[in-house]
Each structure stands twice: as C-alpha cells, then as structure tokens.
Design a protein around this motif. Sequence first.
Motif, mmCIF file in Angstrom:
data_model
loop_
_atom_site.group_PDB
_atom_site.id
_atom_site.type_symbol
_atom_site.label_atom_id
_atom_site.label_comp_id
_atom_site.label_asym_id
_atom_site.label_seq_id
_atom_site.Cartn_x
_atom_site.Cartn_y
_atom_site.Cartn_z
ATOM 1 N N SER A 192 -45.305 38.090 36.600
ATOM 2 C CA SER A 192 -44.145 37.742 37.424
ATOM 3 C C SER A 192 -43.620 38.961 38.192
ATOM 4 C CB SER A 192 -43.043 37.097 36.566
ATOM 5 O OG SER A 192 -42.741 37.927 35.475
ATOM 6 N N ALA A 193 -44.252 40.120 37.970
ATOM 7 C CA ALA A 193 -43.836 41.322 38.713
ATOM 8 C C ALA A 193 -44.414 41.270 40.128
ATOM 9 C CB ALA A 193 -44.366 42.567 37.992
ATOM 10 N N LYS A 194 -43.899 42.125 41.022
ATOM 11 C CA LYS A 194 -44.464 42.203 42.376
ATOM 12 C C LYS A 194 -45.911 42.667 42.301
ATOM 13 C CE LYS A 194 -40.457 42.492 45.131
ATOM 14 N NZ LYS A 194 -39.894 42.710 46.386
ATOM 15 N N THR A 258 -47.607 26.488 38.266
ATOM 16 C CA THR A 258 -46.477 25.562 38.434
ATOM 17 C C THR A 258 -45.488 25.742 37.283
ATOM 18 O OG1 THR A 258 -48.039 24.036 39.425
ATOM 19 C CG2 THR A 258 -45.907 23.119 38.826
ATOM 20 N N HIS A 259 -46.003 25.848 36.066
ATOM 21 C CA HIS A 259 -45.111 26.064 34.918
ATOM 22 C C HIS A 259 -44.379 27.399 35.042
ATOM 23 C CE1 HIS A 259 -47.215 22.727 33.043
ATOM 24 N NE2 HIS A 259 -46.254 22.704 32.143
ATOM 25 N N LEU A 260 -45.118 28.416 35.436
ATOM 26 C CA LEU A 260 -44.522 29.749 35.531
ATOM 27 C C LEU A 260 -43.383 29.748 36.554
ATOM 28 C CD1 LEU A 260 -44.754 32.661 34.501
ATOM 29 C CD2 LEU A 260 -46.225 33.152 36.451
ATOM 30 N N LYS A 261 -43.631 29.113 37.697
ATOM 31 C CA LYS A 261 -42.618 29.063 38.763
ATOM 32 C C LYS A 261 -41.364 28.376 38.235
ATOM 33 C CE LYS A 261 -41.660 30.522 42.290
ATOM 34 N NZ LYS A 261 -41.761 31.856 42.433
ATOM 35 N N CYS A 262 -41.581 27.262 37.537
ATOM 36 C CA CYS A 262 -40.454 26.495 37.010
ATOM 37 C C CYS A 262 -39.679 27.331 35.983
ATOM 38 C CB CYS A 262 -40.998 25.206 36.402
ATOM 39 S SG CYS A 262 -39.776 24.299 35.497
ATOM 40 N N LEU A 263 -40.405 27.997 35.087
ATOM 41 C CA LEU A 263 -39.733 28.836 34.077
ATOM 42 C C LEU A 263 -38.965 29.966 34.753
ATOM 43 C CD1 LEU A 263 -42.643 28.921 31.482
ATOM 44 C CD2 LEU A 263 -40.381 27.901 31.113
#
Length: 399
Positions: A192-194, A258-263
């Motif tokens: 999730s980091a840049k 998709t899960h990661l974005k939602c979390l």
Amino acid sequence: MGKALIIGAGGVASVCIHKCCQNPDVFEEICIASRTKSKCDALKEKLDGGKTKISTAQVNADNVDELIALINEFKPDVVINLALPYQDLTIMDACLATKVNYVDTANYEPLDTAKFEYKWQWAYRERFEQAGITALLGSGFDPGVTGVFSAYAMKHEFDEINYIDILDCNAGDHGYPFATNFNPEINIREVSAKGSYIEDGKWVETEPMEIKRVYDFPEIGEKDMYLLHHEELESLALNIKGIKRIRFFMTFGQSYLTHLKCLENVGMTSIEPIEFEGKQIVPLQFLKAVLPDPASLGPRTKGKTNIGCIFIGKKDGKDKTYYLYNVCDHEKCYKEVGSQAVSYTTGVPAMIGAAMLLTGKWNKPGVHNIEEFDPDPFMDALNQFGLPWKESFHPDLVE
Ligand code: NDP
C-alpha cells in the motif's frame, strides 16, 4: 561445522529450520528462539531425531539485553534473524556486543513509518568491521536471490548491466478471497506504499499500483504485475556496474486488489493508532489478527511462483539480454517442508546465506548486501537445496 541461533518461529523460520536440518554437516546445532516458545517447541518436536541438535528458547527480540544473554548462553557462530524487520537493529546490537555474525531477510523498518531503507543498517558498517564480524543483509529471495542473480549475471554474462527488471510472480491460489502469503502487516505495508524505481541514479516515485504491465511468465502464463518500491533496488543500484534503471514488479490478482482497496478506503490498513473501547489499537495490526495466518495457507495453496531478474546490458561491446529465474511449486513445497512457496523461497536462501558464513565461503567483516559476495557457491547451493534456477537469453522484455 557450527551453531546457528534462529530468531523467529513463523513461516520463513520454519522452512529455514527444515533446511538447516537437511544440511547437518554445516548446521551441527541450532537453537530456535522466538516470542512464543510453544511455536519453537512444536518445530523442535517435528524435526528432532536427525543429526542436527535442536534446542529452543523464549526471547523478546526487541530487548537487546535478553538477546545478549541468550547468545552468551548458546554461543552461536551466526544469528539468523527471521523475526520481523522491526527487530533488525536490536539483533544487530546484540551481535555486535557478542561478536557473532548476523543474517537477515528484510531491511529495518521503524514500526511507526512504513519506510524501508538500508541507511539504519548501513550505519553499522564500521562497527561490524572493527568487531571482525559479518552482517549479511537480505538473504531471502527478494531481496536475496535477486541480488545473487545480479552478481552472477555481472560476473559471468556482462561487462556492464544497464537495466534490471525484477519480476515476482505468485500464481498460487489458496482459495480465500483475501489473504497474504507472508506476515500480513509487513505485506500490506509494502504493497500500500507508494511505488518507486531508480533511473539515472535518482528515485522516481509513483502512486501505489500506478504502473501496471502484463507479462507472460515461463511455466505460468500471462499475469498482471504492478511496479512496487522494493528494498534491493537501493543496494543493487550502488553495487552493480553501469545501472541506468532498476524496477521491481509483483503480480496481484484482481480479487486481492479489490479487497485491498476496500480495506484501505475504510481505514483498515492504517498504521496510525486509534482509540477503540478505551484501548489504543493499530488498525493494520487488528486486520492481521482477523486474516488467515499465512502458515495456514500451506495445505490449500496450488500453483507456482516464478521470481527472477531480466538484465539488459553489454558484453564485448554488444547488446545483450539475460533472464535468470526460479519456478517453485506450492504443493511440492508443502509436501517437503509443510509450507507454501513464499515461505519456502525465503527460508531456503536464509539457510544458504548462513551456511556461506559458517563454512567461511563468504567472509568479509562489515555490513554487506548479498550481491557484494561471490555468487557461485550460493548459486550451486540453490540447485542443491530446492530452488533450481533457469536462464534464458531471449526473454520477453518489459516495456
Ligand atoms: P511470521 O509473522 O510468520 O513470523 C515472524 C516470527 O517472528 C514469529 O514467530 C513471531 O513470533 C516472531 N517475532 C515477532 N516479533 C518478535 C519479537 N519481538 N521477539 C521475538 N520474536 C518475534 O513472518 P514470516 O515468517 O512470514 O516472515 C519473517 C521475515 O521474513 C519478515 O521479516 C519478512 O519481512 C521476511 N520476508 C522476506 C522475504 C524475502 O524474500 N526477502 C519474503 C517473505 C518474508 P510470534 O509467533 O510470537 O508472533
């Protein structure tokens, strides 16, 4: 030949310990020490009875004095750090105080900022050199084997390497809609980091998952992969001659993203502590507690991983491309050591790195990244201990 103290008893440690026991002439004695001693005891029970003598201990690796006491009691020749990146510096401090060699698989990361850089560990260079001990940094797969592949390509195939693309493909399917293949907290902090890569000696930053490519991986097929920041870029850009650009790509399936974005959108991946029912909790640590334990994925994961490096450079004045990679099968790994391929591909090189120090094949007091050593004995050991490598002289290139 020698004694190794292994710190941590998670997925990677379990594989490393299995592999030490497969190499008893080098690993005569090991001590497995971790925060939760029952996990160390369970590993000992599983592997006891072979030639390698195994003992266990409880240790909090955040506490330097506890580590020093344990090292003084067990008297290892090398400490293999397979706890979490947060413990790197305390374990290095304890190794310095006791003059014992050090190996890890991930660079130090402060708990409160998801920023991984080598500067904290490189600051120990002089002290390790003066103490006459070696710290081998990043002896997993990536970092780890990717650095050994780079040193091997430099030594045998190129006069200069101008471009490196490191491609990490995990085509394993564990059947869960969302799970991570190694420590969820570390994994989610990483993805999730840049993103970033190095071009002409400078870091170029991207938004997380901004750069996507499709690659047709040998023995796997086409997969979507995304550019990530990764720690070995920093050391390889310094240690490999002629580098103009170095990038790292990792594959992710749509369900994972998709899960990661939602979390992320609901704040569950944050590392900022929040108040919950009168207690401070870190959302990402809570998320880790509800996700499947990576160790439990072993029996359910099918498919393969393919991790390797594509090199572009020059040999004898001519342009040349070269691809070195390893393909690993999740089910075969599980059959052999009871773990899936992500732990396997990290635990095997951790054992090999420690063996290089124990046998004296690698001996260079100071703090060194893996590509600074002669790659040849490590490349032989990869073939011997379950991670055979393949090469291609006409690979598809990444745009
Ligand atoms: P796990 O979470 O499965 O295991 C970590 C282990 O460390 C656990 O046994 C844990 O104890 C122990 N631990 C954590 N904190 C402490 C502490 N303060 N004192 C003592 N023990 C502690 O992680 P993995 O096995 O998946 O990963 C291990 C390392 O490997 C990580 O640093 C990870 O970044 C790295 N890695 C490197 C890769 C590479 O290719 N280079 C790839 C994958 C991972 P407890 O059981 O009590 O929680």
